[in-house]
Every structure is written in C-alpha cells, then in structure tokens.
Design an enzyme around this catalytic site. Structure first.
Site, PDB file in Angstrom:
ATOM      1  N   ILE A 127       0.917  -0.949  -0.098  1.00 48.66           N
ATOM      2  CA  ILE A 127       0.081   0.130   0.019  1.00 48.66           C
ATOM      3  C   ILE A 127       0.636   1.358  -0.152  1.00 48.66           C
ATOM      4  O   ILE A 127       0.553   2.109  -0.726  1.00 48.66           O
ATOM      5  CB  ILE A 127      -0.789  -0.049   1.218  1.00 48.66           C
ATOM      6  CG1 ILE A 127      -1.738  -1.269   1.228  1.00 48.66           C
ATOM      7  CG2 ILE A 127      -1.899   1.051   1.155  1.00 48.66           C
ATOM      8  CD1 ILE A 127      -2.792  -1.511   2.448  1.00 48.66           C
TER       9      ILE A 127
ATOM     10  N   TYR B  29      -2.289  -9.840  15.901  1.00 51.11           N
ATOM     11  CA  TYR B  29      -2.207  -8.478  14.924  1.00 51.11           C
ATOM     12  C   TYR B  29      -3.329  -7.597  15.141  1.00 51.11           C
ATOM     13  O   TYR B  29      -3.053  -6.369  15.053  1.00 51.11           O
ATOM     14  CB  TYR B  29      -2.403  -9.337  13.516  1.00 51.11           C
ATOM     15  CG  TYR B  29      -2.472  -8.161  12.663  1.00 51.11           C
ATOM     16  CD1 TYR B  29      -1.457  -7.307  12.187  1.00 51.11           C
ATOM     17  CD2 TYR B  29      -3.807  -8.297  11.923  1.00 51.11           C
ATOM     18  CE1 TYR B  29      -1.955  -6.279  11.138  1.00 51.11           C
ATOM     19  CE2 TYR B  29      -4.058  -7.357  10.851  1.00 51.11           C
ATOM     20  CZ  TYR B  29      -3.082  -6.132  10.456  1.00 51.11           C
ATOM     21  OH  TYR B  29      -3.451  -5.322   9.765  1.00 51.11           O
TER      22      TYR B  29
ATOM     23  N   LYS C 244      -3.243  -3.435  16.224  1.00 49.45           N
ATOM     24  CA  LYS C 244      -4.129  -2.375  15.732  1.00 49.45           C
ATOM     25  C   LYS C 244      -4.855  -1.690  16.496  1.00 49.45           C
ATOM     26  O   LYS C 244      -4.970  -0.314  16.609  1.00 49.45           O
ATOM     27  CB  LYS C 244      -4.568  -2.646  14.144  1.00 49.45           C
ATOM     28  CG  LYS C 244      -3.559  -3.395  13.220  1.00 49.45           C
ATOM     29  CD  LYS C 244      -2.753  -1.974  12.842  1.00 49.45           C
ATOM     30  CE  LYS C 244      -1.865  -2.333  11.830  1.00 49.45           C
ATOM     31  NZ  LYS C 244      -0.979  -1.404  11.280  1.00 49.45           N
TER      32      LYS C 244
ATOM     33  N   PRO D  83      -8.354 -21.524  10.571  1.00 47.15           N
ATOM     34  CA  PRO D  83      -8.701 -21.142  12.027  1.00 47.15           C
ATOM     35  C   PRO D  83      -8.735 -19.629  11.986  1.00 47.15           C
ATOM     36  O   PRO D  83      -7.607 -18.951  11.343  1.00 47.15           O
ATOM     37  CB  PRO D  83      -7.537 -21.828  12.548  1.00 47.15           C
ATOM     38  CG  PRO D  83      -6.989 -22.799  11.889  1.00 47.15           C
ATOM     39  CD  PRO D  83      -7.273 -22.612  10.671  1.00 47.15           C
TER      40      PRO D  83
ATOM     41  N   SER E 107      -7.267  -1.433  10.548  1.00 47.77           N
ATOM     42  CA  SER E 107      -7.596  -2.785   9.752  1.00 47.77           C
ATOM     43  C   SER E 107      -8.623  -3.061  10.404  1.00 47.77           C
ATOM     44  O   SER E 107      -9.340  -3.029  11.481  1.00 47.77           O
ATOM     45  CB  SER E 107      -6.751  -3.795  10.107  1.00 47.77           C
ATOM     46  OG  SER E 107      -7.032  -5.284   9.841  1.00 47.77           O
TER      47      SER E 107
HETATM   48  C1  UD1 Z   1      -6.550 -10.847   6.593  1.00 43.22           C
HETATM   49  C2  UD1 Z   1      -6.838  -9.858   7.823  1.00 43.22           C
HETATM   50  C3  UD1 Z   1      -6.542  -8.612   7.589  1.00 43.22           C
HETATM   51  C4  UD1 Z   1      -5.224  -8.478   7.127  1.00 43.22           C
HETATM   52  C5  UD1 Z   1      -5.155  -9.032   5.754  1.00 43.22           C
HETATM   53  C6  UD1 Z   1      -3.535  -8.991   5.296  1.00 43.22           C
HETATM   54  C7  UD1 Z   1      -8.594 -10.695   9.325  1.00 43.22           C
HETATM   55  C8  UD1 Z   1     -10.159 -10.658   9.468  1.00 43.22           C
HETATM   56  N1  UD1 Z   1      -8.446 -10.008   8.420  1.00 43.22           N
HETATM   57  O1  UD1 Z   1      -7.760 -10.766   6.032  1.00 43.22           O
HETATM   58  O2  UD1 Z   1      -6.771  -7.591   8.737  1.00 43.22           O
HETATM   59  O3  UD1 Z   1      -4.861  -6.944   6.915  1.00 43.22           O
HETATM   60  O4  UD1 Z   1      -5.278 -10.349   6.144  1.00 43.22           O
HETATM   61  O5  UD1 Z   1      -2.791  -9.999   5.552  1.00 43.22           O
HETATM   62  O6  UD1 Z   1      -7.812 -10.987  10.358  1.00 43.22           O
HETATM   63  N2  UD1 Z   1      -9.079 -17.533   1.317  1.00 43.22           N
HETATM   64  C9  UD1 Z   1      -9.098 -18.940   0.733  1.00 43.22           C
HETATM   65  N3  UD1 Z   1      -7.730 -19.435   0.171  1.00 43.22           N
HETATM   66  C10 UD1 Z   1      -6.813 -18.935   0.430  1.00 43.22           C
HETATM   67  C11 UD1 Z   1      -6.668 -17.599   1.133  1.00 43.22           C
HETATM   68  C12 UD1 Z   1      -7.927 -16.991   1.442  1.00 43.22           C
HETATM   69  O7  UD1 Z   1     -10.330 -19.513   0.713  1.00 43.22           O
HETATM   70  O8  UD1 Z   1      -5.730 -19.231  -0.060  1.00 43.22           O
HETATM   71  C13 UD1 Z   1     -10.350 -17.001   2.026  1.00 43.22           C
HETATM   72  C14 UD1 Z   1     -10.224 -16.701   3.241  1.00 43.22           C
HETATM   73  O9  UD1 Z   1     -10.762 -17.759   4.051  1.00 43.22           O
HETATM   74  C15 UD1 Z   1     -11.169 -15.435   3.489  1.00 43.22           C
HETATM   75  C16 UD1 Z   1     -10.953 -14.787   2.103  1.00 43.22           C
HETATM   76  O10 UD1 Z   1     -10.384 -15.536   1.238  1.00 43.22           O
HETATM   77  O11 UD1 Z   1     -12.579 -15.925   3.266  1.00 43.22           O
HETATM   78  C17 UD1 Z   1      -9.983 -13.511   2.130  1.00 43.22           C
HETATM   79  O12 UD1 Z   1      -8.789 -14.022   2.873  1.00 43.22           O
HETATM   80  P1  UD1 Z   1      -7.508 -13.062   2.987  1.00 43.22           P
HETATM   81  O13 UD1 Z   1      -7.371 -12.436   1.679  1.00 43.22           O
HETATM   82  O14 UD1 Z   1      -6.283 -13.910   3.500  1.00 43.22           O
HETATM   83  O15 UD1 Z   1      -7.872 -11.851   3.848  1.00 43.22           O
HETATM   84  P2  UD1 Z   1      -8.323 -11.780   5.345  1.00 43.22           P
HETATM   85  O16 UD1 Z   1      -8.407 -13.030   6.085  1.00 43.22           O
HETATM   86  O17 UD1 Z   1      -9.892 -11.383   5.050  1.00 43.22           O
END
Ligand code: UD1
Length: 337
Positions: A12, A148, A152, A291, A124
């Site tokens: 960012i 984390y 924040k 998780p 965040s």
């Molecule tokens: C998380 C954090 C956010 C942080 C961001 C960057 C939380 C709620 N959010 O976002 O604060 O700034 O990471 O590190 O903790 N997914 C899959 N397969 C994958 C990866 C992700 O199915 O390989 C799904 C996840 O289950 C979720 C969605 O995609 O439903 C988004 O995941 P992700 O991109 O990791 O972001 P967050 O977990 O929302």
C-alpha cells in the site's frame, strides 16, 4: 506539502507514494525492507517522474528516525510500517507488539520532539473480529481476535488518548478492509515473500503457474455460496483515501474511518471474476476452514464518504485485472525483474 511515509516500499505504501507524488506532495520514505523490496521505490520514482528520498530505517530506531526528522521538515506522517500476517502474529506475538506498538510509540515520540502533529495511521477491519452486524460501522464494538488485530486496536486507543490530551495532534486511523489490485501501469503491485497468505496474490500465482491450485478455506459459512465474504477494495482507491485524509487534517483530535467499498464478494465470486479476467479456469479445491477466519466482513463506508468526500471508484473486475497484469509482467515479483 512534505510527508514522511513509513513502510513506503510496501504494497500500500508504494502506491500511496506514487499517488502523492503525482499530486504535488513531496515524499520521504523510511522502510526497513523486512517485507518489501527497495526496487519498488525505483519504480515509484519512475512512475512519478521524479526522485524521492528514502532511508533504510526501522521505525523503532530512535536515533535513525530522529536523524530523518532533523533533515526534513515534515507537515505530516503516514504510518504504514508494520507486520500484518494474522497467523504469524499468533506464533510470534512479542514481535508483533514490538514492531506495531513499539514502532508507533517511537514514531510519536519523534514527531512530538519535532512538533509534527498530523498522522494518518494504517488500521484494519480485523479489529472488528466476528462482528454481529454487517455492514460494519465504525461504532461497531471492536473485538480483535488475533495478536495482529490487537496491535492495531491498541494503537488506535493510544492515539485517541494522546489526541484527547493535546490539541497539537490531528490523527486519522483508516481501517482498511481487503486491499488488492495494483497500479494500472503494472509497474508496482503486491509482491509477498514466500507463499501468499491472502486470496488475491494466491490466485494470481496460481494463474501464472507458480502455485498448483487454490485452496478455498471452507464452503459451509452462512453466506451467499458458503465461502467467506470480504470487502475487497482497489489499492488505488485506498491510497486516494489517504490523500483525502491528508487534505482534511486541520482540526485537532482523533478519528477512525472505514476504507471499504460496502460491497461483499465471496471467495468463489472473486475466483469467477478473476477467471473472467485471465481467460481460463483455475484449479481449486474446497478444504477445511482456516482457523480464525470469519464468515463476512463488509464495510459501511458512509463516514469516509461524509468526512473525506471519498468513495471507492473501482470494481472487482478492475481489481482482478490490475492484480493479474502486475503478476503477468512480474511473474517472480520485483527481485527477478
Ligand atoms: C486478513 C486480515 C486483515 C489483514 C489481511 C492482510 C482478518 C479478519 N483480516 O484478511 O486484517 O490486513 O489479512 O494480511 O484477520 N482464502 C481462501 N484461500 C486462500 C486465502 C484466503 O479461501 O488461499 C479466503 C479466506 O478464508 C477469506 C478470504 O479468502 O474468506 C480472504 O482471505 P485473505 O485474503 O487472507 O484476507 P483476510 O483473512 O480477510
């Protein structure tokens, strides 16, 4: 206007530097490059058409940070530098508190010593945790669910307390939802180290052949298709929000604002949009829930619209197209360019 951008070489931060520099703001970067490439800053300078000063400095280093403030007279600071992997924060909580809370405290100490009172802070949506109401308003009680997210939330409370006592401070905490995409030039973008934790960089690396298949973490959530719903927002919209914040920091005090689109997209919906943009089906498999994940996080973006006169402009197809173009043109990221 002259602005210090901490973490300016990161995902960012680098987009923010380009946006500010192309709007007549002088930018100085400090970044320890613990999770970013110095090459990103060369690309920033190239896109902006001018040089920027940058220092390989850890924001926790009092003497080094002080020297940067001594050399430059800043009007404001944008503080991106922090650690951000939720899973890692559970494994190494001390490192997260040290970097994120410790980094902010040293920055505030240095700002105070140099009488710089304007700060835009990267917060965040994870501070909301498993929120009871969606879309999520800023008044929604914080329930951070990981070290984390707690860093924040604690940082926001520190900033609110500092502002409450001293009218020399004007601070905005911007609570990002899920920033994705890349600059439309495809010269800068998201380049995570190792296997990506996050969905969009994982998808682009599957598409470019670096990873075999996408694992979809759970399809039994109470959502439109059972997969997790998030408020993805184009990184250029996010950084335009920062510029809008900088332009509105005359009043003292602390404010927190969501930066989201207000539109929820499921994992399978994002996959479908990405497929449309890259022109072929991508292999995926449904696996167990990850998780700590929550079903749905979508912003109510009204406060930022009202107070910053800012709204997101780019849609999910724009986000997929720009993320994909960056990955295609930089298949191994910056270092191999
Ligand atoms: C998380 C954090 C956010 C942080 C961001 C960057 C939380 C709620 N959010 O976002 O604060 O700034 O990471 O590190 O903790 N997914 C899959 N397969 C994958 C990866 C992700 O199915 O390989 C799904 C996840 O289950 C979720 C969605 O995609 O439903 C988004 O995941 P992700 O991109 O990791 O972001 P967050 O977990 O929302």
């Amino acid at each position: 206007m002259k602005v210090l951008v901490t973490g300016g070489a990161g995902f960012i931060g680098s987009h923010c530097c380009v946006d500010l520099m192309t709007h007549d703001v002088e930018v100085v970067v400090v970044d320890d490059h613990s999770n970013s490439s110095p090459l990103a800053l060369d690309r920033v300078a190239e896109l902006a058409g001018r040089e920027l000063a940058s220092y390989a400095v850890d924001v926790r280093d009092p003497a080094a940070l002080d020297a940067v403030f001594r050399e430059h007279g800043f009007d404001a600071v944008i503080h991106f530098a922090a650690r951000k992997a939720v899973g890692e924060s559970v494994e190494m909580p001390f490192e997260y508190y040290d970097a994120n809370v410790g980094g902010l405290l040293n920055l505030l100490r240095t700002m105070r010593a140099h009488e710089v009172g304007r700060l835009v802070f990267s917060s965040s949506c994870s501070i909301y945790g498993d929120a009871d109401e969606v879309p999520i308003r800023e008044e929604t009680p914080a329930r951070p669910a990981s070290p984390y997210a707690r860093t924040k939330w604690f940082c926001e409370q520190i900033l609110a307390d500092v502002c409450a006592r001293d009218s020399a401070w004007s601070v905005m905490a911007l609570r990002y939802f899920n920033p994705v995409g890349a600059h439309e030039s495809a010269r800068i973008g998201e380049d995570p180290r190792g296997v990506p934790n996050n969905l969009m960089p994982y998808l682009t690396q599957v598409a470019v052949g670096r990873l075999r298949e996408l694992s979809v973490f759970g399809d039994d959530y109470p959502t439109v298709d059972g997969t997790g719903v998030r408020d993805y927002i184009h990184v250029m919209d996010v950084v335009e929000g920062h510029r809008a914040a900088l332009e509105r920091m005359d009043a003292p005090g602390f404010r927190s604002l969501n930066l989201g689109t207000g539109i929820g997209t499921s994992v399978l919906q994002l996959l479908a949009a990405f497929t449309q943009v890259c022109g072929r089906e991508l292999p995926y498999r449904i696996v167990a829930r990850r998780p700590g994940d929550v079903a749905e996080l979508v912003a109510a973006p009204d406060r930022a619209a009202r107070e910053l006169d800012w709204r997101s402009r780019r849609d999910v197809l724009d986000m997929c197209r720009d993320a994909w173009r960056f990955q295609q043109r930089n298949p191994q990221g910056y270092e191999s360019a």
